[in-house]
Scaffold this motif. Structure first.
Motif, PDB file in Angstrom:
ATOM      1  N   GLU A 170       8.207  -7.021   3.218  1.00 27.74           N
ATOM      2  CA  GLU A 170       8.897  -5.806   2.793  1.00 27.74           C
ATOM      3  C   GLU A 170       7.864  -4.788   2.313  1.00 27.74           C
ATOM      4  O   GLU A 170       6.842  -5.152   1.744  1.00 27.74           O
ATOM      5  N   MET A 171       8.159  -3.505   2.527  1.00 24.88           N
ATOM      6  CA  MET A 171       7.274  -2.442   2.045  1.00 24.88           C
ATOM      7  C   MET A 171       7.950  -1.700   0.890  1.00 24.88           C
ATOM      8  O   MET A 171       9.165  -1.513   0.882  1.00 24.88           O
ATOM      9  N   CYS A 172       7.135  -1.269  -0.078  1.00 24.48           N
ATOM     10  CA  CYS A 172       7.639  -0.361  -1.108  1.00 24.48           C
ATOM     11  C   CYS A 172       6.762   0.890  -1.071  1.00 24.48           C
ATOM     12  O   CYS A 172       5.652   0.871  -0.533  1.00 24.48           O
ATOM     13  N   ASP A 173       7.285   1.956  -1.657  1.00 25.19           N
ATOM     14  CA  ASP A 173       6.547   3.218  -1.705  1.00 25.19           C
ATOM     15  C   ASP A 173       5.666   3.179  -2.956  1.00 25.19           C
ATOM     16  O   ASP A 173       6.062   3.626  -4.031  1.00 25.19           O
ATOM     17  N   LEU A 174       4.479   2.604  -2.796  1.00 27.55           N
ATOM     18  CA  LEU A 174       3.620   2.388  -3.962  1.00 27.55           C
ATOM     19  C   LEU A 174       3.248   3.688  -4.683  1.00 27.55           C
ATOM     20  O   LEU A 174       3.311   3.735  -5.919  1.00 27.55           O
ATOM     21  N   PRO A 175       2.879   4.763  -3.974  1.00 26.93           N
ATOM     22  CA  PRO A 175       2.566   6.005  -4.709  1.00 26.93           C
ATOM     23  C   PRO A 175       3.737   6.488  -5.570  1.00 26.93           C
ATOM     24  O   PRO A 175       3.528   6.911  -6.711  1.00 26.93           O
ATOM     25  N   ALA A 176       4.958   6.384  -5.025  1.00 27.62           N
ATOM     26  CA  ALA A 176       6.122   6.835  -5.807  1.00 27.62           C
ATOM     27  C   ALA A 176       6.367   5.905  -6.996  1.00 27.62           C
ATOM     28  O   ALA A 176       6.632   6.363  -8.118  1.00 27.62           O
ATOM     29  N   LEU A 177       6.260   4.594  -6.779  1.00 24.36           N
ATOM     30  CA  LEU A 177       6.448   3.643  -7.885  1.00 24.36           C
ATOM     31  C   LEU A 177       5.387   3.841  -8.962  1.00 24.36           C
ATOM     32  O   LEU A 177       5.670   3.766 -10.160  1.00 24.36           O
ATOM     33  N   ALA A 178       4.144   4.107  -8.529  1.00 25.27           N
ATOM     34  CA  ALA A 178       3.057   4.279  -9.495  1.00 25.27           C
ATOM     35  C   ALA A 178       3.296   5.533 -10.334  1.00 25.27           C
ATOM     36  O   ALA A 178       3.121   5.509 -11.560  1.00 25.27           O
ATOM     37  N   ALA A 179       3.732   6.606  -9.683  1.00 21.29           N
ATOM     38  CA  ALA A 179       3.993   7.840 -10.440  1.00 21.29           C
ATOM     39  C   ALA A 179       5.101   7.599 -11.462  1.00 21.29           C
ATOM     40  O   ALA A 179       4.996   8.007 -12.627  1.00 21.29           O
ATOM     41  N   MET A 180       6.146   6.884 -11.038  1.00 17.36           N
ATOM     42  CA  MET A 180       7.263   6.589 -11.938  1.00 17.36           C
ATOM     43  C   MET A 180       6.787   5.720 -13.107  1.00 17.36           C
ATOM     44  O   MET A 180       7.032   6.017 -14.274  1.00 17.36           O
ATOM     45  N   ALA A 181       6.066   4.637 -12.804  1.00 21.34           N
ATOM     46  CA  ALA A 181       5.634   3.704 -13.851  1.00 21.34           C
ATOM     47  C   ALA A 181       4.639   4.367 -14.803  1.00 21.34           C
ATOM     48  O   ALA A 181       4.728   4.207 -16.025  1.00 21.34           O
ATOM     49  N   HIS A 182       3.704   5.126 -14.260  1.00 24.94           N
ATOM     50  CA  HIS A 182       2.719   5.805 -15.113  1.00 24.94           C
ATOM     51  C   HIS A 182       3.406   6.794 -16.046  1.00 24.94           C
ATOM     52  O   HIS A 182       3.008   6.928 -17.205  1.00 24.94           O
ATOM     53  N   GLY A 183       4.441   7.456 -15.535  1.00 24.93           N
ATOM     54  CA  GLY A 183       5.183   8.404 -16.364  1.00 24.93           C
ATOM     55  C   GLY A 183       5.837   7.730 -17.563  1.00 24.93           C
ATOM     56  O   GLY A 183       6.158   8.389 -18.552  1.00 24.93           O
ATOM     57  N   ARG A 184       6.044   6.419 -17.460  1.00 31.73           N
ATOM     58  CA  ARG A 184       6.655   5.684 -18.568  1.00 31.73           C
ATOM     59  C   ARG A 184       5.645   4.783 -19.271  1.00 31.73           C
ATOM     60  O   ARG A 184       6.026   3.848 -19.978  1.00 31.73           O
ATOM     61  N   GLY A 185       4.378   5.021 -19.029  1.00 29.45           N
ATOM     62  CA  GLY A 185       3.331   4.310 -19.770  1.00 29.45           C
ATOM     63  C   GLY A 185       3.080   2.886 -19.314  1.00 29.45           C
ATOM     64  O   GLY A 185       2.499   2.093 -20.053  1.00 29.45           O
ATOM     65  N   ALA A 186       3.492   2.544 -18.082  1.00 31.98           N
ATOM     66  CA  ALA A 186       3.256   1.181 -17.595  1.00 31.98           C
ATOM     67  C   ALA A 186       2.071   1.159 -16.629  1.00 31.98           C
ATOM     68  O   ALA A 186       1.830   2.108 -15.886  1.00 31.98           O
ATOM     69  N   LEU A 187       1.345   0.056 -16.652  1.00 34.18           N
ATOM     70  CA  LEU A 187       0.228  -0.184 -15.748  1.00 34.18           C
ATOM     71  C   LEU A 187       0.795  -0.648 -14.405  1.00 34.18           C
ATOM     72  O   LEU A 187       1.814  -1.344 -14.367  1.00 34.18           O
ATOM     73  N   VAL A 188       0.122  -0.295 -13.310  1.00 39.30           N
ATOM     74  CA  VAL A 188       0.590  -0.725 -11.985  1.00 39.30           C
ATOM     75  C   VAL A 188      -0.426  -1.693 -11.374  1.00 39.30           C
ATOM     76  O   VAL A 188      -1.601  -1.370 -11.221  1.00 39.30           O
ATOM     77  N   VAL A 189       0.075  -2.894 -11.071  1.00 39.35           N
ATOM     78  CA  VAL A 189      -0.756  -3.949 -10.493  1.00 39.35           C
ATOM     79  C   VAL A 189      -0.215  -4.254  -9.105  1.00 39.35           C
ATOM     80  O   VAL A 189       1.001  -4.293  -8.906  1.00 39.35           O
ATOM     81  N   ALA A 190      -1.097  -4.452  -8.138  1.00 38.36           N
ATOM     82  CA  ALA A 190      -0.648  -4.824  -6.790  1.00 38.36           C
ATOM     83  C   ALA A 190      -1.400  -6.052  -6.305  1.00 38.36           C
ATOM     84  O   ALA A 190      -2.614  -6.169  -6.506  1.00 38.36           O
ATOM     85  N   ASP A 191      -0.663  -6.965  -5.696  1.00 33.92           N
ATOM     86  CA  ASP A 191      -1.277  -8.091  -4.993  1.00 33.92           C
ATOM     87  C   ASP A 191      -1.613  -7.590  -3.589  1.00 33.92           C
ATOM     88  O   ASP A 191      -0.723  -7.244  -2.818  1.00 33.92           O
ATOM     89  N   ASN A 192      -2.901  -7.528  -3.275  1.00 31.37           N
ATOM     90  CA  ASN A 192      -3.365  -6.934  -2.010  1.00 31.37           C
ATOM     91  C   ASN A 192      -3.876  -7.989  -1.030  1.00 31.37           C
ATOM     92  O   ASN A 192      -4.704  -7.691  -0.175  1.00 31.37           O
ATOM     93  N   THR A 193      -3.367  -9.206  -1.153  1.00 32.08           N
ATOM     94  CA  THR A 193      -3.870 -10.268  -0.274  1.00 32.08           C
ATOM     95  C   THR A 193      -3.554  -9.973   1.189  1.00 32.08           C
ATOM     96  O   THR A 193      -4.389 -10.182   2.066  1.00 32.08           O
ATOM     97  N   TRP A 194      -2.355  -9.472   1.471  1.00 30.79           N
ATOM     98  CA  TRP A 194      -1.984  -9.156   2.861  1.00 30.79           C
ATOM     99  C   TRP A 194      -2.961  -8.134   3.451  1.00 30.79           C
ATOM    100  O   TRP A 194      -3.474  -8.298   4.550  1.00 30.79           O
ATOM    101  N   GLY A 195      -3.204  -7.063   2.719  1.00 29.89           N
ATOM    102  CA  GLY A 195      -4.051  -5.982   3.242  1.00 29.89           C
ATOM    103  C   GLY A 195      -5.522  -6.297   3.208  1.00 29.89           C
ATOM    104  O   GLY A 195      -6.307  -5.737   3.967  1.00 29.89           O
ATOM    105  N   SER A 196      -5.908  -7.192   2.288  1.00 26.74           N
ATOM    106  CA  SER A 196      -7.305  -7.617   2.171  1.00 26.74           C
ATOM    107  C   SER A 196      -8.300  -6.461   2.116  1.00 26.74           C
ATOM    108  O   SER A 196      -9.430  -6.592   2.568  1.00 26.74           O
ATOM    109  N   GLY A 197      -7.880  -5.339   1.581  1.00 20.60           N
ATOM    110  CA  GLY A 197      -8.794  -4.215   1.387  1.00 20.60           C
ATOM    111  C   GLY A 197      -9.044  -3.416   2.654  1.00 20.60           C
ATOM    112  O   GLY A 197      -9.427  -2.255   2.587  1.00 20.60           O
ATOM    113  N   CYS A 198      -8.818  -4.017   3.815  1.00 18.48           N
ATOM    114  CA  CYS A 198      -9.024  -3.303   5.088  1.00 18.48           C
ATOM    115  C   CYS A 198      -7.754  -2.583   5.518  1.00 18.48           C
ATOM    116  O   CYS A 198      -7.802  -1.431   5.945  1.00 18.48           O
TER     117      CYS A 198
END
Ligand SMILES: *Cc1c(COP(=O)(O)O)cnc(C)c1O
Length: 401
Positions: A170-198
């Protein structure tokens, strides 16, 4: 005493044995790859230098004791930071330990963490085992992020995403979630194993912290365990302080192997991606397959986000068999495959198969009406051979149970 051979006369054999072979016994240039430096004790030139290094190691990366990292580990940290676009990186013994260390570094009793429904399944176990007794509240948001904002509480300190999600991507809109979470003072963590940085870079998309199981594609050969945590500059200090305080370190031999694996990461991923897509498209045409899960397929619910945010895909392809397929049929299909090893994990050069029990892996989305899901990891073998194997395997579903 300096650590090079002392110039004392007539040393005893016992002493000479300890001092022999300390400088490289060859003349010439340097190796292509960084040396493997194994160390617990690190020796200093003088007490003054030892004091200086101790003073500096809180803020700087100093080789001062094996548990604080070795030059081999530092080389891998730098390579991962480069890949993730991170300020710095810490290494942990497994991917799961890396996730745990993130939780230990940024959460305290009384906090709430909002976890994606598509998280790597052992994260659910971690939540029950560790969050509950330590007074950290948690809840899950839908893997597409649609109810994440509604799930935020005043105590929410972290939003934990995994994109694409484990098992069905499943995909989520990470930029939108990050903006929302940051606006409420929460840290955003992502598991990037699938993407492996590439194929996906969460830090560039707004995450503060990106975790990878280097066990998978970075190592690439199914022979070493490693986790990485890469952060932005602003998020770095709590992670570094906690890792040092809790004695987190990895073996330099393992770091060396992962760094070696990373040299061919992009080339391997390209091939996994091509082979994975070829097999995904073939599976889509097979009558025994109800759904093929792969974010690069236009019918995948996260396809538009995948096109926007990912540079490519990898060798993971999951398939749903017809609803009502009995467990005996699923077992027979899996057991009949000759080129797919039956096993967990993925990211090595070889093809693997395992059943994904979606009703246990999701709590927000209801999977009870769907057919059994099987996850394939498509390796570097010839796709033609893999397709022939899958063809004969899927044919066993027609046999009576
Ligand atoms: C495998 C995996 C992990 C855990 O990595 P280990 O090194 O096996 O502990 C974490 N997240 C995801 C998405 C994984 O696939």
């Amino acid at each position: 005493m300096a650590h090079d051979a002392p110039s004392l006369p007539a040393l005893q054999a016992q002493t000479r044995l300890l001092h022999a072979g300390k400088s490289p016994a060859y003349a010439g240039g340097a190796a292509v790859n960084p040396p493997l430096v194994r160390a617990s004790t690190v020796l200093f030139e003088s007490t003054a230098q030892q004091r200086e290094m101790r003073d500096r190691r809180g803020g700087e990366r100093i080789f001062s004791y094996g548990a604080r990292g070795t030059p081999t580990g530092f080389a891998l940290e730098d390579a991962v930071s480069e890949l993730e676009g991170a300020y710095r990186t810490r290494l942990l013994p497994t991917g799961l330990a890396a996730i745990a260390m993130v939780m230990l570094s940024y959460l305290r009793p009384g906090d709430h963490v909002l976890l994606t429904d598509s998280a790597y399944q052992p994260v659910r176990h971690m939540a029950r085992q560790f969050f509950e007794p330590y007074g950290i509240a948690y809840s899950f948001f839908a893997a597409d992020g649609s109810d994440a904002e509604a799930g935020m509480r005043p105590q929410t300190r972290m939003l934990y995403a995994e994109c694409p999600g484990s098992l069905v991507y499943e995909m989520c809109d990470l930029p939108a979630l990050a903006a929302m979470a940051h606006g409420r003072g929460a840290l955003v963590v992502a598991d990037n194993t699938w993407g492996s940085g590439c194929q996906y870079r969460p830090l560039a998309l707004g995450a503060d912290v990106s975790v990878m199981a280097a066990t998978k594609y970075l190592a690439g050969h199914s022979d070493v365990m490693m986790g990485t945590v890469a952060t932005t500059e602003a998020a770095w200090a709590p992670l570094a302080a906690r890792c040092d305080a809790l004695g987190m370190a990895v073996s330099p031999d393992d770091a060396w192997l992962v760094l070696r694996g990373m040299r061919s990461l992009a080339a391997r991923l390209d091939m996994h991606e091509q082979h994975g897509l070829e097999i995904a498209r073939w599976l889509q045409r097979h009558p025994a397959v109800a759904t093929v899960f792969h974010p690069a397929l236009p019918g995948h619910p996260g396809h538009a986000l995948w096109r926007r945010d990912c540079r490519g895909s990898n060798g993971l392809v999951s398939l749903e068999l017809a609803p009502g397929t009995p467990q005996a049929g699923v077992d027979r299909f899996i057991d009949s495959l000759r080129l797919f090893g039956i096993g967990a994990s993925w990211g090595g050069y070889e093809s693997l198969v395992t059943q994904a029990f979606m009703d246990q892996a999701r709590s927000v989305t209801d999977w009870s009406a769907r057919g059994p899901v099987v996850r394939l990891h498509i390796g570097l073998e010839s796709p033609r051979d893999l397709i022939a194997d899958l063809e004969q395997g899927l044919a066993t579903l027609d046999l009576p149970d």
